[in-house]
Design an enzyme around this catalytic site. Structure first.
Site, PDB file in Angstrom:
ATOM      1  N   SER A 105      -7.162  -9.242  -7.546  1.00 33.79           N
ATOM      2  CA  SER A 105      -5.929 -10.412  -8.141  1.00 33.79           C
ATOM      3  C   SER A 105      -6.739 -11.406  -7.977  1.00 33.79           C
ATOM      4  CB  SER A 105      -4.863  -9.967  -7.140  1.00 33.79           C
ATOM      5  OG  SER A 105      -4.069  -8.773  -7.911  1.00 33.79           O
ATOM      6  N   ASP A 132       1.873  -1.015 -11.958  1.00 33.53           N
ATOM      7  CA  ASP A 132       1.965  -2.803 -11.149  1.00 33.53           C
ATOM      8  C   ASP A 132       1.645  -2.412  -9.615  1.00 33.53           C
ATOM      9  OD1 ASP A 132       2.994  -5.800 -11.998  1.00 33.53           O
ATOM     10  OD2 ASP A 132       3.167  -4.857  -9.840  1.00 33.53           O
ATOM     11  N   HIS A 191       8.720  -6.392 -11.245  1.00 32.66           N
ATOM     12  CA  HIS A 191       8.755  -7.912 -11.173  1.00 32.66           C
ATOM     13  C   HIS A 191       9.929  -8.681 -12.193  1.00 32.66           C
ATOM     14  CE1 HIS A 191       5.086  -8.418  -8.285  1.00 32.66           C
ATOM     15  NE2 HIS A 191       5.363  -7.643  -9.097  1.00 32.66           N
TER      16      HIS A 191
END
Length: 609
Positions: free
Chosen positions: A324, A361, A367
């Site tokens: 990430s 995810d 989210h």
């Protein structure tokens, strides 16, 4: 016949015979004298010069005097590498008529291995001294001297040995030295050096070999029939090498290595305003003193075959998926291509469907509504899956190139790797296959074919913190000459800046600050200095058990964290990579926080607790 006449005749005949023999003897003597005169003329007149030179060569010998290497210091003058005097045992094979007898005597006196001595002597021809043992003790030296009449050709020579006072710290930066091989002596960089010369084999010792090496000298000595020195005739003294000062701050270097401990990984700390490498740690490491002193072949092979690869400088040679942390590049590309505005939101429900495939995810149920700030702070995968799919791999590759990924940084250390930034052209060229859209979603979050080095990621985060202005990383601060003056000082070298507008950089900077204040690295928020950074968890294998505890360590994810501080005017940019330690927020971010806070104390920005 009368007796008197007979006796007189016999006497006359004998006298004549004696006179004849004397004449023959005179002739023989004259011939011998003549031959001797001719031979003396040949030796003294015709061949006189040749034999005088031969006689001179038989009683004199030219000995190489190896120079003392320059010292290496950190940026504050902490000594990192010097040279210490030692005694080494040599033999001139040309003076040895019976090798077996000599070997037997050495084994008896010094308890050396017969096979090792035999091997050393058998692999060397006469003409150059052969080192039999490095680091002879004073006791051993006394034994040799007391038995010198039994040891033809054997001499003890005082020389210098490379020494790293801090042991294994900064080993991958400093490197080590070793005797140049025959193949190395043919290379242009060291061509012309005498046999037995010690040269840098790795790290700074190798890159700045000419600077550190100095120049060899020679002395002419008279030797006796056993090859032992009787007196010195003349000497050309060696020239000491120059000293090298590095950008490394040993306080940070030691801390970085201690923070990694026994875990494999790397930590890089840069000054983003100059490119100075403040720390470069790589674990596992090695002992440069052991390598510089010379290892047996079996020990060296054990190091080379070690599955943990201690000789690999993971900071510049380790190529890892960035995970990430790569979302910084994807975000920059999306903003600059107008694929997204900072306030635009996308819905994340924990998965992204593309054809028959589902990309999940890290947060199982998603989210919710996510804008750019929240996507970076919370490291929302689905948000970046969507952005990557919209832009395509070639757009991502273009912006990754702007950050210097996929190419060497140009640091002054050997064997830096490039990492890999894939593109559709790359896949067609190397694999003969087209690029598939599903592969882009993986690239967008730093997975798939993407690999980077920790140094590259330290440079990336430093560019963001320094408003898009990058500097070439380097470890040389300057060269201090023997005359007591700087003969070379490094000037910061600016490389190609980012083309992102200032407001887009500010958007990314604010999101990176949120990572630490409210996001995936909030547990590493500092009370000493304001940090901005990005966590990363780089997947090692695609299929694994749900529970991390059930996963063998070698299959667990790598932990990343990249950060800079202070937020307002960065003085340090850090990349931390810990292999197989899971989440970047818990395994890597705390290490970066401690290193950054220590740097603040080093610069005098706060009082050390």
């Amino acid at each position: 016949m009368k007796p008197g006449i007979t006796s007189s005749g016999l006497q006359s005949t004998g006298l004549a015979d004696i006179q004849g023999r004397l004449l023959l003897a005179r002739v023989v003597v004259l011939i011998i004298v003549g031959l001797l005169v001719v031979r003396l003329w040949q030796l003294q007149v015709r061949d006189g010069v040749y034999y005088r030179n031969l006689s001179h060569d038989n009683r004199t010998r030219s000995v190489v005097l190896h120079p003392v290497r320059g010292f290496i210091y950190d940026r504050n003058g902490v000594l990192l590498a010097n040279s210490v005097p030692i005694f080494n045992l040599y033999v001139e094979l040309g003076d040895v008529s019976d090798r077996e007898a000599l070997i037997g005597k050495l084994v008896e006196l010094l308890s050396l291995e017969r096979s090792e001595l035999t091997g050393i002597m058998d692999t060397h021809a006469g003409g150059t001294p052969v080192r039999l043992k490095k680091g002879v003790s004073l006791k051993e030296a006394a034994i040799i001297e007391s038995h010198r009449l039994d040891l033809p050709g054997v001499v003890i020579r005082p020389e210098f040995q490379r020494n790293n006072p801090e042991g294994g710290y900064a080993a991958h930066v400093l490197g080590y030295v070793g005797v140049a091989s025959e193949e190395q002596l043919t290379r242009e960089a060291v061509q012309g050096l005498p046999a037995g010369s010690v040269i840098g084999q790795y790290g700074v010792e190798r890159i700045y070999e000419k600077t550190l090496r100095g120049h060899a000298g020679r002395k002419l000595i008279e030797v006796d029939a056993l090859g032992h020195e009787k007196r010195m005739i003349s000497v050309d003294k060696p020239q000491v090498g120059n000293d090298v000062y590095l950008t490394i701050d040993f306080r940070l270097q030691k801390l970085a290595e201690d923070l990694l401990g026994e875990e494999a990984g790397a930590i890089v700390a840069l000054d983003p305003q100059t490119g100075d490498v403040l720390a470069m740690a790589s674990r596992p490491s090695f002992d440069p003193n052991a390598l510089s002193r010379g290892l047996r072949a079996d020990v060296w092979n054990d190091i080379l075959q070690d599955k943990r690869h201690p000789l690999t400088n993971r900071a510049i040679q380790g190529q890892y998926p960035p995970g990430s942390t790569f979302k910084i590049i994807t975000a920059a590309a999306a903003l600059d291509t107008n694929e997204i505005e900072p306030a635009d939101t996308l819905h994340c429900e924990g998965r992204f469907r593309l054809g028959r495939r589902t990309f999940r995810d890290w947060k199982k149920y998603g989210h919710g509504e996510v804008n750019l700030r929240k996507a970076i702070a919370q490291s929302c995968d689905v948000y970046f899956y969507r952005l990557g799919y919209r832009m395509g791999v070639d757009t991502i590759a273009f912006y990754a190139g702007q950050f210097g990924l996929g190419e060497r940084t140009g640091i002054d250390l050997p064997a830096e790797r490039t990492g890999l930034i894939p593109s559709s052209e790359w896949k067609k060229r190397t694999r003969g296959e087209p690029w598939y859209p599903g592969e882009t979603t993986s690239v967008a979050i730093g997975q798939g074919y993407v690999t980077v080095t920790p140094l590259q990621m330290a440079k990336v985060i430093g560019m963001i913190g320094n408003n898009g202005t990058p500097f070439q990383p380097h470890v040389l601060r300057g060269v201090w000459g023997r005359k007591g003056e700087w003969i070379d000082e490094w000037s910061p070298t600016q490389t190609t800046p980012l083309t992102l507008p200032a407001h887009q950089l500010e958007t990314i900077q604010a999101a990176l600050a949120a990572v630490v204040t409210e996001g995936t690295a909030r547990e590493s928020r500092s009370s000493v200095v304001t940090l901005a950074g990005k966590t990363g968890t780089a997947q090692v294998v695609s299929l694994r058990p749900e529970s991390e505890e059930e996963t063998p360590k070698r299959f667990r994810d790598h932990a990343w964290f990249v950060a800079y501080a202070p937020f307002e005017r960065p003085r340090i940019a850090v990349a931390v990579l810990v292999e197989h330690m899971g989440h970047g927020g818990s395994a890597a971010a705390p290490l970066a926080k401690e290193l950054i806070e220590t740097n603040v104390w080093v610069w005098g920005g706060a009082k050390e607790p």
